[in-house]
Design an enzyme around this catalytic site. Structure first.
Site: not given
Ligand code: GUN
Length: 292
Positions: A119, A96, A52
């Site tokens: 998100d 995350q 990211k």
């Molecule tokens: N863990 C798995 N997929 C995601 C996501 O799209 N965002 C976040 N913050 N954690 C995740």
């Protein structure tokens, strides 16, 4: 069989976003700033968060990575969320997942200002999604929809079967694909651990989405000839014969299933890069919604 190349599609989206950033720069406008909180040392989470940050660099966004030890108390994390909510330089941020067991994920998600929740996990954004009101869509479901759209895959009237009812993939995707939109207008079946006759249900799918995190779960006898198969699984499987000691496996037995499909996503290089591209789209949107 055609590969649904999420990597190539995500690169196309990132190029478009980079142009938008250049345009903002030319006009003396603020550059979007994404912050990410990572707790602990889970290898998968570390890989995703690094990807990211790298995508931000590639597009020209600002990014900040905040790391905490596995043992960080919930109050410290909540306080950081509040600080990021109040920080005017940060346009959007993510925490995350998964978080360590002593931390209540829902409490953390609910503490995020919905206007910075890129998100799309906050109840306000999930509610907006259900009502088809503009907001932030969860990154993975939005990425899958965008992948179908940009590859001209017809969804109207199709039977779509989703395996897995998680809050971040299966449930929101079932809503997006059932909406009166394009892509959308599918007849969606959301299956889970208590579903009876899973094989028979999957076999009737025109579009089959696997999102349970079990390597190779979808076998060829579960897939209809000509189906579109979307593999959301990204499990690290231990393999000492590989230099890094593991490989990434999807939920689909790719070798056997692929020849039956009209389209299939690879792992890696399918849904994963699209999730990141969606997060970047949401971050630019967060910036634009501020009217800056
Ligand atoms: N863990 C798995 N997929 C995601 C996501 O799209 N965002 C976040 N913050 N954690 C995740």
């Amino acid at each position: 069989m055609h590969l649904l190349d999420g990597k190539a599609t995500s690169e196309e989206i990132k190029r478009e976003l980079a142009l938008a950033v250049q345009e903002r720069k030319r006009n003396g406008k603020k550059i979007p700033h994404l912050a990410a909180i990572l707790v602990g040392n889970d290898g998968g989470s570390l890989t995703y968060v690094n990807a990211k940050v790298k995508a931000c660099e590639q597009i020209g966004f600002e990014s900040t990575l905040i790391k905490y030890d596995e043992s960080v108390p919930e109050e410290i994390l909540l306080a950081k969320v509040q600080t990021l909510n109040d920080d005017k330089s940060v346009d959007g941020f993510i925490v995350q997942l998964p978080l360590p067991k002593h931390i209540d994920e829902l409490k953390i998600t609910q503490a995020i200002d919905p206007r910075k929740d890129v998100d799309g996990f906050h109840p306000v954004n999930l509610g907006n999604m259900i009502l088809n009101i503009s907001g932030f869509l969860p990154a993975t479901p939005a990425g899958i929809v965008e992948l179908l759209k940009r590859n001209n895959i017809e969804t109207e009237g199709k039977n779509c079967v989703i395996i897995g009812r998680s809050n971040i993939v299966g449930q929101p995707l079932s809503i997006l694909l059932a909406q009166n939109t394009n892509p959308g207008n599918c007849t969606v079946t959301l299956t889970h651990s208590k579903t009876k006759n899973l094989k028979g249900i999957c076999k009737a799918a025109d579009i089959l989405v696997a999102a349970i995190g079990r390597p190779g779960f979808v076998t060829e006898d579960m897939v209809k000839e000509g189906a579109v198969v979307i593999d959301v699984g990204t499990t690290r499987v231990i393999d000492d014969s590989r230099a890094r000691g593991w490989y990434l496996s999807g939920d689909v037995d790719f070798e056997k299933v692929a020849p039956k499909c009209s389209y299939i996503t690879p792992v890696p290089g399918g849904v994963g890069p699209m999730t990141i591209a969606s997060l970047m789209i949401n971050t630019l949107k967060a910036m634009e919604l501020k009217g800056k």
